[in-house]
Design an enzyme around this catalytic site. Structure first.
Site, PDB file in Angstrom:
ATOM      1  CB  CYS A  14       4.615 -34.756 -12.858  1.00 42.46           C
ATOM      2  SG  CYS A  14       5.680 -35.396 -11.583  1.00 42.46           S
ATOM      3  CB  CYS A  17       1.169 -31.319 -12.332  1.00 41.76           C
ATOM      4  SG  CYS A  17       2.547 -31.784 -13.350  1.00 41.76           S
ATOM      5  CG  ASP A 416     -22.096 -61.898  10.963  1.00 45.62           C
ATOM      6  OD1 ASP A 416     -22.091 -62.210  12.158  1.00 45.62           O
ATOM      7  OD2 ASP A 416     -23.116 -61.633  10.307  1.00 45.62           O
TER       8      ASP A 416
END
Ligand code: ADP
Ligand code: MG
Length: 741
Positions: A14, A17, A416
């Site tokens: 998880c 954790c 550009d």
């Protein structure tokens, strides 16, 4: 001396954790700094802690740790090749924790079947369920208690343990056992899917061969591990094989598929002097390659490293979710306590279950189960990890979740011109000295560039320009030097002294005591008076989309060169796709309006701003920001850095060839082409909408269940099932970018 070490943490199911391990390790004596990334599963530690102490602490929190000495050198081979149900089974079987849960699950099933077939005594069935629960809950409880003792935090494991023990106390043995079993399997399933998301990145590294054929003295061939190769060694790449090292071709020619690096699967022709990258696939030719980087430093490793770093930087939405989760669990616990106590104490409602309704204690237990924020916490990182990985596979390097989210918000794109929308390899099409002695000065058809026959004044002018430009890195300078070489003028000039660039205008230097300027028509209109006739000639060249470079030696204006830089073949198609995505497209250039107009009409941008000095490009980006909120700027990442930095997201091209582009941009296109840009935008938008979906889904589900639990309509196993199911749904949902076309 500060000493940083990296370890791999296993069993992180998880997202929470990671934070738990981080806090736990940080509290060890001697630790200066500890950081754990859920995305990479790595612990970075700064401090002096005996490995045994560290290991004990990590294991107390229910995780595993692996030392990784010299982890950078060896290419990582993915360890889990099997997918699907079988792969998950291996994952469950690999750890004590999950094996215990499986044993518990087996016992539940056995008891259930036996109690249906035979009239087992009540106490035996209850005892069996309790044992099953105890087996499965042991690692969960251990983690919960240790997190409380070490980190002084209540985590979901502790709450699940309380809920299970509570359920046993009120006689719900089967429910207690199934809840814990489902929870344990669900967590493991999340860990498994997160692991797979991590692995999909590691598979990129596995593309690099572990050995190479080294050629010594031009003849001797031996197969050696890539780690043993040094810069300057020669390796042999056979047809159809993967290139093992970054290097330059020293003999042979071949078409090489560079898709692992650039995402572009069209093979690129390579001949002597060209750069090749480790991990790319050689075509039909045989190549001798001189190694230019050590195995650990090759471009693909650098990409992986940047992506791993990117994944560990938290995106804004993730930070928001983390903050929320921080308050969510304690808040639900408080509500649970109130639910258990207030109705029975103040209103005489039943504490225990009655014949026709759940008691308030049971409802409170259900709330505890619901307090797991897992689905919420895992939803965002999984989406970001998989989106960043998917992008990397296509040669789009996104350097952090935040940039991914920004790209998803962008409504205008600034490009550009030179080297971005155009090929960036300009050619001199025509040159004309004011004292030209021939009449052949009419501009040539684009691409033909046959110059007028020898004309001394024109050659003098070109040599003068080349002297100054030989100290410049501008694309126009390359064109001018090339023209001088083609006309055999290399002997007629030496590099100028004291060369300085006039930003966005030109370049200036000393030649034979004179100040020679090569620059734009604008600059010359301002500072170097010239004839109306010359102006007219220049205007004609510019109307064709050619850039004029004028030359002055301080005393007089010599004339001009007309230089053309063609639009890239796919620029128009890309711009069209961007517009179809609802994006406003703008071209920014330092070139003059006439040239800018020709190119912009060719590629089809919505708007064009010409004649911009570098600082004005930044202003233009700021203007777009004010108008559109979020703006992306695409450039080559070399002389566009300020504008790239001013934009919401700076995107640089040609990351594979230019380390600078790779470092300066927020997003780098590894190939020197725009083709992946529409994909990147769609991916970013997709990830953004997935994150929103996931948060809404998991949050809505929680809210619904909370109300249901308070009303007495939710059972414990339903609550767990919903939570695990939702975690799974958001995880799978979050992995969808990996499969996006
Ligand atoms: P771009 O936006 O196309 O990258 P730059 O800002 O680099 O343009 O340059 C703007 C203009 O300045 C060029 O179009 C050219 O006219 C002039 N210029 C800049 N550098 C040089 C050079 N080294 N030699 C000649 N002209 C130059
Ligand atoms: Mg430029």
């Amino acid at each position: 001396m500060p000493q940083q070490k990296t370890y791999t943490i296993g069993g992180m199911d998880c997202a929470n954790c990671a934070r738990e391990v981080e806090t736990g390790v940080s509290k060890l004596a001697g630790v200066r700094l500890a950081r754990v990334d859920f995305a990479t599963g790595k612990l970075v530690l700064d401090g002096d802690v005996p490995y045994e102490t560290l290991k004990a602490r990590v294991e107390a929190l229910g995780k595993t740790i692996e030392d990784e000495p010299g982890q950078k050198a060896a290419p990582v081979v993915p360890n889990r090749t099997r997918g699907g149900v079988i792969g998950f089974w291996d994952y469950l079987w690999a750890r004590d924790e999950t094996r215990l849960a499986l044993a518990g699950g087996g016992l539940i099933l056995l008891t259930l079947v036996l109690s249906l077939l035979f009239a087992l005594p009540e106490w035996l069935v209850s005892a069996a369920y309790t044992v099953a629960m105890a087996l499965a809950v042991y690692p969960i409880a251990r983690n919960g208690v240790n997190t409380l003792l070490i980190n002084r935090e209540f985590n979901i494991n502790l709450l699940m343990t309380i809920a299970a023990v509570g359920a046993v106390l009120i006689g719900e043995h089967l429910e207690a056992a199934t809840v814990i079993f489902l929870f344990a399997v669900g967590e493991a399933l999340e860990g498994y899917t997160a692991d797979r998301a991590r692995d999909s990145l590691r598979q990129l590294v596995a593309l690099v061969p572990a050995t190479a054929i080294r050629v010594t003295h031009g003849v001797m061939e031996e197969t050696v591990p890539v780690d043993e190769l040094a810069v300057g060694d020669m390796i042999l790449v056979k047809p159809g094989e993967r290139v093992a090292m970054d290097g330059t071709v020293s003999a042979g020619e071949s078409a090489v598929n560079q898709s692992p690096i650039t995402g572009e699967s069209m093979p690129v022709y390579k001949a002597v002097g060209d750069e090749v990258f480790a991990g790319t696939v050689n075509g039909d030719g045989t190549l001798h390659v001189t190694v230019t980087r050590l195995a650990a430093d090759n471009t693909l490793s650098r990409i992986i490293q940047l992506v791993e770093e990117a994944q560990s930087v938290r995106a804004p939405s993730q930070r928001m979710v983390d903050r929320f989760a921080h308050y969510y669990t304690p808040a639900v616990v408080v509500i649970a306590v109130l639910v258990a106590l207030v109705p029975p104490l103040l209103f005489g409602a039943p504490f225990y279950d009655t014949a026709n309704a759940h008691g308030w204690f049971y409802r409170a237990l259900a709330l505890l189960v619901i307090s797991c924020p897992c689905a919420l916490v895992i939803s965002t990182p999984v989406t970001i990890i998989s989106a960043i990985t998917a992008a990397a596979r296509r040669g789009v390097l996104v350097k952090g979740g935040a940039h991914l989210e920004s790209l998803g918000r962008v409504r205008a794109f600034a490009f550009d011109k030179t080297g971005t929308l155009t090929q960036g390899s300009p050619e001199v099409m025509m040159l004309r000295s004011v004292s030209c002695v021939t009449d052949h000065f009419t501009p040539n058809a684009p691409g033909s560039h046959e110059y007028v026959p020898t004309c001394e004044p024109c050659d003098d002018m070109l040599a003068l320009a080349a002297a100054v430009e030989s100290r410049s890195t501008h694309p126009l300078a390359q064109a001018i030097l090339m023209a001088a070489r083609e006309r055999g003028l290399s002997e007629r000039y030496a590099p100028a002294e004291g060369v300085q660039t006039i930003a966005g205008r030109g370049v200036q230097g000393q030649v034979d005591g004179k100040t020679v300027t090569v620059g734009s028509h604008t600059l010359f209109d301002l500072e170097h008076p010239h004839s109306a006739e010359l102006c007219a000639l220049i205007d004609a060249a510019e109307a064709q989309g050619q850039t004029a470079a004028m030359i002055s030696d301080g005393d007089k204006v010599h004339g001009f060169l007309a230089i053309a830089d063609k639009a890239r073949d796919d620029s128009a198609a890309v711009i069209h796709k961007m517009q179809a995505l609802g994006l406003h497209t703008v071209m920014l250039t330092g070139d003059n309006a006439a040239v800018a107009g020709v190119i912009s009409a060719e590629v089809g941008v919505d708007d064009v701003r010409a004649g911009l000095l570098p600082a004005e490009k930044v202003d233009a980006v700021r203007g777009l920001l004010a108008q559109y909120g979020a703006v992306a700027m695409v450039g080559d990442g070399i002389n566009d850095t300020p504008a790239l930095a001013a934009a919401t997201v700076g995107i640089a091209m040609g990351g594979a060839g230019s380390a600078q582009a790779l470092e300066t941009a927020d997003i780098a296109l590894m190939a020197d082409d725009l083709a992946q840009l529409p994909y990147a935008v769609r991916l970013a938008r997709f990830a953004r909408s997935l994150i929103r979906q996931n948060i809404t889904l998991s949050f809505g589900m929680k809210l619904g269940f909370m109300l249901l639990a308070i009303a007495g309509g939710a059972s414990l196993w339903m609550a767990v099932f919903a939570d695990v199911g939702m975690s799974l749904i958001v995880t799978l949902n979050g992995m969808r970018p990996l499969r996006m076309r």
